[in-house]
Every structure is written in C-alpha cells, then in structure tokens.
Design a protein around this motif. Structure first.
Motif: not given
Lengths: 180, 550
Positions: B181-184, B456-467
């Motif tokens: 998921i993370l590589e591309p 990076w997580l958002r680009e991988a498709g994460a709907m939301s993130t928390i730092a």
C-alpha cells in the motif's frame, strides 16, 4: 525448577477456570459468588468493580469485561505487579459504592445498566485518576494475553479476527554453542 | 582470581563484538553481564510483559525490584522510577543486551550525520558537534557488522545512503500488505521507498534458519532464532576460542585504579552477591549510555575524585535517545495482514536537506500491532470507553497504518546522567539520575516529520490521519540511549578519543552508544556495532604493539 514452575502455572489455571464461573455469576447480578475466590478483592469489592469494568467494556455480541475474566486479571495483578495500586482500588471502590448508595440507595452492582452508566460517568468526572487506572487495567485484562487471567479463550483477539500468537516451531538450538 | 588481559563490562551489542574481536586476537577476556543468558526457549509472546510493552514488567530485565532510578523532568522534582516505566529509559539486562529482543533495524548513518556541526552549525544552546571520525572511517566496519551479524534488506530503491562496497548479505523478506500500500504512494510523492535493512535472516545464514514471518519481533526474543543479535553470533564465537569467559548475573561496582592512575581491573558483585575483583590489563566499558556513565561516575578515587574520565565534567552529558514522531492513518479496508516483517518499508529522503531544519529522520511503518496498543490508537472522536470504544476496536484494528521514525536529536549538555545522592540499588550502588531534555529544535524537526507521515498516509488512501508528536518533559533515552561519553579530540569537550579510549586513562575504553556524538535519524544499533569493530581493531593493533603491557 522448571517442573515446579509448570506445576504452579497449571494449578493457577485450574483456579482461574473455577473462578470464572463466579465471574459470570457476578456479571448477571447473582450474589452467590463463593468467599475466597479472590487474591486481593473482597466479594463486595469485586461486585462493584465488575459493574465499573462492564461499563468500560460492555457485553454486545461479545462478552463484557467481567465475562471475559477481567476481574481475575485485575485481582491477580493487585496481588502481584500492581500491589502499588491497592490503596487506590480500596479507596476508589469504597467511593464508588458510597456514590451509588447516596444517589440510588443501592449497591452499584444492583443498579440497572443505565444507572450504573450514570455513576461510572460521575466517577470519570470526579475521581478521574481512579477511573483512568481501572480503564487501563480493564483494557489490559480484556485485550491482553489470556496468560494473565483475562481475555478468556482469547475472546477479544477472536473478536478482532486475530489468531492466538502463532507458535510454528520453537527453535531448540543450544545458543551457547557457536554457529558452525 | 587469575589476571586477564581484558575485562569487558556488558554483553550487549558492543560488548559482545569487542569480546569476540579480542578473544580471536588471542587476548584473554572476561565478559561481565549483569543479566542472564536467555535463549529462544525463553521466548514468550506475552503482549503485556516484554521489552517494549512493559505493562507487567520487562521480560529480559532489569526486574522492577531493586533497580530504581531517579528522574528529574521539567517540573524539577526528583522522583523514583522503576525499570518498567518509560521515564526509566531502560535497555535490556541480559546476554545480547537490547539485541536479544530488538526489532533489529540495522541502519548505517549517513555521511552528514558525522558532520552535523559543519553541515548545519550548532543551534543556540545545543551541543551539536562533528564526530572525530567520518562515515568513510566506519564504512569497512559497517560492512563487517552487516556480514558477521547478518543483515537482510535492499538499498537499491534509494539514493540516500553513503557509499558502500558490497550489497547486504541477504535479500529482503517478501513485502507484507502495508508495503504494497505504501510503496506506490511514496513513489507518487516523488519519494524513494525501499526495504528496511534488518538484522534478521531472510534466508538460511550463519548456521540458522530464516524468519518465519510472524510479526512479534520488537520486544521479544525470536522463537525460531532467525533474528541476529550478539547473543547468537559473536558471543558464541568468542566463547569458542577458549579465550573468553562469560560471567552472567555479575554487576560491576567500580573500575579499580592504581596509584599511577591506570586501571587495574573491575570490582563486581557475583551471582551470589559476593564482591569480587577481576584484575586485568585493560577495561572496556560497554554498559550502554546510562549504565556506562554510571560506572565511570561510581569509579572514584583520590586521583579521580569526580569519577573516571570526568576531569572536565563531561561524563553523563549530552544524553540522547530518539524522539519518535509520525502519524496514524485510517483506511476503509483491511491494511493489516499480521505478517512479518512488521516494519518493512522506509524512506530516508527527509534525513537531511530541509531548509531551516538541522536534519530530519527516517520514516517507516510500525513494527507490531497489539490489540492493547490499538485501545489508544483509535480515530479522533472515538469514545474512550464503553460500547462505542469496543465497536471501534473491531472496526479499526486491521484498518490502521502507523508511520513513525526517530528524529535526529539535537543534543544538549544539560540532558545528563548523574549519580543520585541518596538512592541505591539492591547491591548498594548509587543509581542513575536522569535530568534535562534534548534541545527544543529536536521537537521542531519531529513535528515536520509527523506532517510528512500524514502526507504519505493520505496519498496511500487514508480517510483520516492523526499526527503523533507530543513534546516529552524529559529526554527519552530508552533502547536508543546514547551520547554520555562523547568521542572527540578535545578532552575538555569529550570523554574518549577517536579510538574510544578515555582521555585520562589509556587502558580504559568506553565502547558502546555512549561515544555517539549525535544519534542520527536512524535506529543506532548498526553504528554501535560498527564502532565496536572499529575500536576493537585499533585496540588490537595497539595491543600487538605492546602498548598496554605493563
């Protein structure tokens, strides 16, 4: 030495299994739990604690905290690693009982779930440190390894779709010898 | 007790290597270790009692009983802490030290990491310095560590590494789902993702089999013995020479000195609690940054009233570890396959080169996901308890990816190890007192890193993130602890010279992470190992020139 350890562990498991029936009874409000089931808690303290834990992890399609053995986890650790928290439990549970009696005239364990929730919310607000301690310990008992008395039959791990830790062939190498 | 050529205190990452190098060179060696020798058979996959999640204590020591420390955080009030508490800044106490139960990421630092002051200048109030040795000095020894300890991985995906003469000895493990998921996503961002170098067998190597791809590495001993530490590589080789004796459950008390100011050996408490003296030609201190500093400070005499090597009050200063920041991302499908290697993919694009920041750090996916961790890693606005929390556990446990990494530490001379004036351990030895914090610029770097992890997580498709980037009130010096006996050319600003020899006393060496001038934006163990090979090489050459013979 190793044999002795194993024996202790097995007899411990026997004890926990026997106690589990008492735990289920507590959870459904039956007061016939046997005296002497606990390493640290009194039966009355256990009933109060079960009511709090079961608001933190309530039953739905999967067991509640007390049904999964969380009380056995907490009780066991209060006699061991969490000895330092004994006074907080004594005091916190006494306060919880007092709070329940003065608000509803009954023990916390004997209230309806709605009233229990009201009391537990009040504890979270007004006795925050104690609530956080119980919350932390409840999660440990519910989501941690069954080895420590909670998470009976790895029920929470199965709820999350996880296998028990895989043991696919433990190495029997003698590490004291150099690799050839 | 028979006199030997060398006593080494601490059988961890560095001590094990020094023992092997000296024993193979023909020196007689006693290797003292305060902990026990555990094996793969002692591996218990216990999520509440291991070396990383220490809810019920440390699996590989030290025990909570009898091993206190004192911590003075920014509130200024000293408090006693136990080994299972985070503020203790523990490293394992056992044969292998941290390497028995580490995650085993085996990074080389970058060339710039050895030239931090020249590259960036020192931020005001920091003690940022250049190392007296360079990446090129260490390169052959990095390679030796990679081959003797055994490292798998693949650097070919990234241009951000120093020159290397040979590739890693083992290919990487197959990618897990998070890697896929993370590589591309990283590539779409123009970054250079690659397989993390890990001291773990991906193929049979060094007489042991490959990883079975469970995810229980960090915090645990490997039950198939596919993870490589000093306990299953160099220490057995040292013992096989017949020149090295390992004494476990032996706690060093002090380094003994003679009237000429040279070390004559080490006094220690043996497994039965009896005080012993081991006389030797040289002493090597390899107890890791907190305990090595403690041993030097506890070695007082009329010639060295403030402790050995401490003429200029440098021992214990510049304590560092790693401040981890990153982010959690929440996905609308299962991202977690419960397959090792846990940490599989990394980028080092951000270690250097950001305007306004003195460095950066590597970012990688997190090692292990235990349900007990997920209880505190749920999306924002999740109820903290009750039915909503339980439902969220079911919903998110397998739909979360954590990206995190060690921030380049900007050292401060005020972050330090001293001796507590009153608290003693079970042997009656004054304990470590930790005070101060890293330079605040460290936090500024870490906060930028957290934003990058979110991106990076958002680009991988994460709907939301928390730092995840808080500012701790005390230096965080756990397994990555470093810096307390800094290497340098100036005795007024360092403790050891470029060969890890104490400036004051030429037959005492500190060989472990204590000598790190700074700690890089990577897990430090391969650098600790490379320095151990490098310093052993110099030591053996000096020995053969009879420099240390009385």
């Amino acid at each position: 030495m190793q044999l002795g350890k194993e024996k202790t562990r097995l007899s411990r498991r026997g004890f926990v299994t026997a106690g589990m029936l008492g735990g289920a009874a507590v959870a459904i409000g039956c007061s016939s739990a046997k005296q002497g089931n606990w390493d640290f808690l009194s039966d009355s303290q256990a009933r109060t604690l079960a009511a709090i834990c079961d608001q933190i992890v309530p039953a739905d399609g999967f067991p509640s905290a007390s049904q999964a053995g969380v009380l056995y986890y907490i009780d066991k650790q209060l006699a061991r690693h969490y000895r330092r928290n004994r006074d907080e439990y004594r005091h916190g549970l006494e306060q919880a009982s007092h709070r329940s009696r003065s608000r509803f005239g009954r023990d916390l364990a004997d209230l309806t779930s709605e009233h229990q929730l009201e009391i537990v919310r009040a504890i979270e607000q007004e006795d925050h440190a104690f609530f956080e301690l119980v919350r932390k310990h409840t999660f440990e008992g519910y989501y941690g390894s069954p080895r420590h008395g909670g998470n009976r039959d790895a029920i929470s791990w199965r709820m999350l779709g996880l296998a028990e830790p895989p043991v696919r062939g433990r190495a029997q190498y003698d590490l004291r010898k150099p690799a050839s | 007790m028979k006199q030997v050529n060398a006593v080494i205190v601490g059988a961890g990452a560095a001590g094990g290597i020094v023992a092997k190098e000296l024993a193979v060179a023909g020196l007689s060696v006693v290797l003292l270790e305060r902990g026990k020798w555990y094996t793969a058979n002692d591996c218990r996959k216990d999520d509440l009692r291991n070396q990383r999640t220490t809810v019920l204590g440390n699996a590989f020591g030290p025990e909570d009983e009898g091993n206190p420390r004192v911590v003075v955080d920014s509130s200024g009030v000293p408090r006693i802490v136990l080994p299972s508490e985070g503020a203790y800044s523990n490293n394992a106490a056992c044969v292998g030290g941290g390497t028995l139960s580490y995650g085993a990421q085996a990074w080389r630092y970058l060339p710039q990491d050895f030239r931090m002051r020249s590259t960036y200048g020192a931020p005001q109030g920091s003690s940022l310095e250049d190392w007296p040795i360079s990446y090129d000095d260490l390169e052959p020894f990095y390679e030796k560590a990679e081959y003797e300890i055994g490292v798998s991985g693949d650097y070919s995906g990234t241009p951000f590494h120093g020159p290397r003469r040979r590739p890693l000895p083992m290919p990487p493990l197959p990618p897990n789902r998070e890697f896929g998921i993370l590589e591309p996503a990283a590539k779409r961002l123009g970054l250079h993702p690659f397989h993390i170098p890990i001291a773990r067998n991906s193929v049979p190597y060094n007489g042991r089999g490959p990883c079975m791809r469970c995810r229980w590495c960090v915090g645990f001993a490997c039950e198939v013995d596919a993870k490589n530490g000093s306990q299953n590589t160099v220490i057995p080789v040292a013992l096989a020479t017949g020149n090295c004796e390992l004494r476990t459950e032996c706690m060093a008390k002090e380094i003994l000195t003679d009237q000429r100011g040279r070390a004559r050996g080490v006094s220690y408490f043996d497994a039965n609690g009896h005080l012993q003296e081991q006389i030797s030609d040289i002493v090597v201190v390899s107890g890791c940054a907190t305990e090595s500093a403690r041993l030097l400070l506890n070695s007082r005499s009329s010639l060295f009233p403030n402790g050995l090597g401490n003429r200029y009050d440098q021992v214990g200063r510049n304590l560092q570890g790693h401040y981890y920041t990153g982010a959690m991302g929440y996905f609308d499908y299962d991202t977690y396959d419960d397959i090792g290697p846990g940490a599989s993919i990394a980028i080092s694009d951000y270690n250097h080169g950001t305007a306004g920041l003195c460095g950066g750090g590597m970012l990688a996916n997190e090692f292990i996901r235990l349900p007990i961790h997920t209880t505190e890693r749920l999306p924002a606005n999740t109820p903290r308890w009750g039915l909503g929390h339980k439902q969220a556990m079911r919903e998110w446990h397998k739909r979360t990816i954590v990206i995190t990494g060690p921030t380049q530490q900007i050292p401060s001379a005020d972050a330090r190890v001293t001796l507590d004036p009153s608290v003693k351990d079970k042997w009656g030895i004054p304990v470590v007192r930790i005070s101060g914090n890293v330079h605040p610029h460290t936090f500024e770097i870490g906060e930028v890193q957290a934003k990058r992890a979110e991106m990076w997580l958002r680009e991988a498709g994460a709907m939301s993130t928390i730092a995840t980037a808080s500012r701790p009130a005390i230096v965080s010096a756990g397994q990555h602890q470093a810096g307390t006996c800094r290497m340098g050319n100036d005795p007024r600003g360092s403790v050891v010279n470029r060969n890890c020899q104490i400036h004051d006393v030429d037959n005492v060496f500190v060989i472990d992470s204590s000598v790190h001038v700074n700690n890089g934006g990577f897990n430090p163990v391969l650098t600790i190992m490379a320095i151990a090979y490098y310093a052993s090489d110099a030591l053996v050459r000096d020995w053969k020139g009879t420099r240390f013979r009385p």
